[in-house]
Design an enzyme around this catalytic site. Structure first.
Site, PDB file in Angstrom:
ATOM      1  N   LEU A 186       0.769  -1.158   0.099  1.00  0.00           N
ATOM      2  CA  LEU A 186      -0.140  -0.139   0.073  1.00  0.00           C
ATOM      3  C   LEU A 186       0.883   1.304   0.038  1.00  0.00           C
ATOM      4  CD1 LEU A 186      -2.360  -1.619   2.471  1.00  0.00           C
ATOM      5  CD2 LEU A 186      -3.078  -1.081   0.099  1.00  0.00           C
ATOM      6  N   PRO A 187       0.289   2.316  -0.440  1.00  0.00           N
ATOM      7  CA  PRO A 187       0.992   3.741  -0.661  1.00  0.00           C
ATOM      8  C   PRO A 187       1.699   4.135   0.872  1.00  0.00           C
ATOM      9  CG  PRO A 187      -0.954   3.895  -1.941  1.00  0.00           C
ATOM     10  CD  PRO A 187      -1.139   2.419  -0.885  1.00  0.00           C
ATOM     11  N   THR A 202       6.157   0.743   2.384  1.00  0.00           N
ATOM     12  CA  THR A 202       7.116   1.304   3.127  1.00  0.00           C
ATOM     13  C   THR A 202       6.312   2.319   3.967  1.00  0.00           C
ATOM     14  OG1 THR A 202       8.871   0.743   1.372  1.00  0.00           O
ATOM     15  CG2 THR A 202       9.234   2.627   2.975  1.00  0.00           C
ATOM     16  N   LYS A 256      14.936  -0.584   5.751  1.00  0.00           N
ATOM     17  CA  LYS A 256      14.462   0.174   4.458  1.00  0.00           C
ATOM     18  C   LYS A 256      14.362   1.675   4.676  1.00  0.00           C
ATOM     19  CE  LYS A 256      12.340   1.053   0.399  1.00  0.00           C
ATOM     20  NZ  LYS A 256      11.134   0.820   0.131  1.00  0.00           N
ATOM     21  N   LYS A 297       9.238  10.842   0.482  1.00  0.00           N
ATOM     22  CA  LYS A 297       8.320  10.165   1.287  1.00  0.00           C
ATOM     23  C   LYS A 297       9.246   9.416   2.487  1.00  0.00           C
ATOM     24  CE  LYS A 297       5.779   5.820   1.939  1.00  0.00           C
ATOM     25  NZ  LYS A 297       5.459   4.656   1.176  1.00  0.00           N
TER      26      LYS A 297
END
Length: 296
Positions: free
Chosen positions: A64-65, A96, A171, A246
């Site tokens: 998902l975003p 992420t 990450k 982001k």
């Protein structure tokens, strides 16, 4: 295996395709009806909600975003995964997001008898299509053993980072460094060009010397240095600058909560923010170099 796959964007759709090709039965959900139709033609089953997708599945995967989407997809009391999933069904979120959201949602899942992990990926859309992604997995040892054979059908490098949330930590730390290193390579290449050295010669020296890094030898931001890099195709494709922004935001916010200085990370975040404000957020993140190049 019956797998619920929720989130079929630029990364999720090719990941789902690889699972279908591997012989799994996928229960699919996304708001994009076009991609649902495409995957249905390959054999996937279209679900009406995350709850519906999870209800009869043996594994749930989400891609998902952002954190808000993860919370909504899992925690919505009417349509969410946890409203329909059977106790004991393994679950993994490959989005992420920030580590705390991963831990919060996992805790909510545990209250319903669900073992949930986080497994953000590296490798971009090309790696998703080719099945060569790296998965950074935060999960119990037992859940990791369950997930690994399935993740190997979408990726080449499956790394157990530790308990839930550590995949996200790996990450954001990696992408913090990537964002910084790309800016460093951009500055060096632009300086060399301004001072009069052939940029191909300079890149060759960097890539055989102590300045060598992935941002220089594989993804060099200067046009014409590496044929396969986005810089050689007008900074299209690859990893969008908005996505880098982001991830840098996730890293700097996590650092704030931990009272850990990330001085270069904060500077990098501001440079990518400026790039976004110029309307260049859709370009590959290596286009950050354009802020340093002399205009013709």
């Amino acid at each position: 295996m019956r797998i619920a796959f929720i989130g079929l964007g630029n990364m999720g759709a090719p990941m789902a395709r690889n699972l279908i090709k591997a012989g799994h039965q996928l229960n699919l959900f996304d708001l994009n009806k076009t991609v649902l139709a495409e995957l249905a033609e390959l054999g996937g089953q279209v679900s009406t909600s995350p709850k519906d997708a999870a209800a009869n599945s043996e594994l749930v995967i989400t891609m998902l975003p952002a954190a808000a989407h993860v919370r909504g997809v899992y925690l919505d009391e009417t349509t969410g995964v946890l409203a329909g999933i059977r106790p004991g069904t393994p679950t993994v979120d490959c989005s992420t997001i920030d580590p705390q959201t991963a831990r919060d949602v996992s805790k909510a899942a545990a209250a319903k008898g669900i073992d949930m992990g986080d497994a953000p990926v590296s490798g971009g859309t090309g790696g998703a299509a080719a099945g060569t992604l790296t998965f950074m997995v935060g999960a119990s040892a037992e859940l990791f053993a369950t997930l690994k054979p399935v993740l190997e059908q979408m990726g080449r490098n499956i790394v157990h980072c530790g308990e839930v949330g550590t995949g996200q930590i790996a990450k954001i730390c990696n992408n913090l460094l990537l964002g910084i290193s790309m800016i460093g390579v951009s500055e060096a290449m632009a300086l060399g060009d301004a001072l009069g050295i052939d940029t191909k010669v300079l890149a060759g020296i960097i890539n055989s010397s102590t300045g060598r890094c992935w941002s220089s030898d594989t993804y060099n931001p200067w046009p014409g240095i590496i044929e396969t890099a986005p810089a050689s195709r007008g900074y299209t494709g690859g990893f969008g600058a908005e996505l880098m922004l982001k991830d840098l935001g996730l890293a700097t916010e996590a650092a704030r909560l931990a009272h850990q200085p990330v001085i270069l990370g904060a500077v990098a975040q501001q440079l990518y923010q400026a790039m976004s404000l110029r309307g260049e957020g859709g370009k590959d993140f290596s286009a950050i170099v354009e802020g340093y190049r002399k205009k013709d």
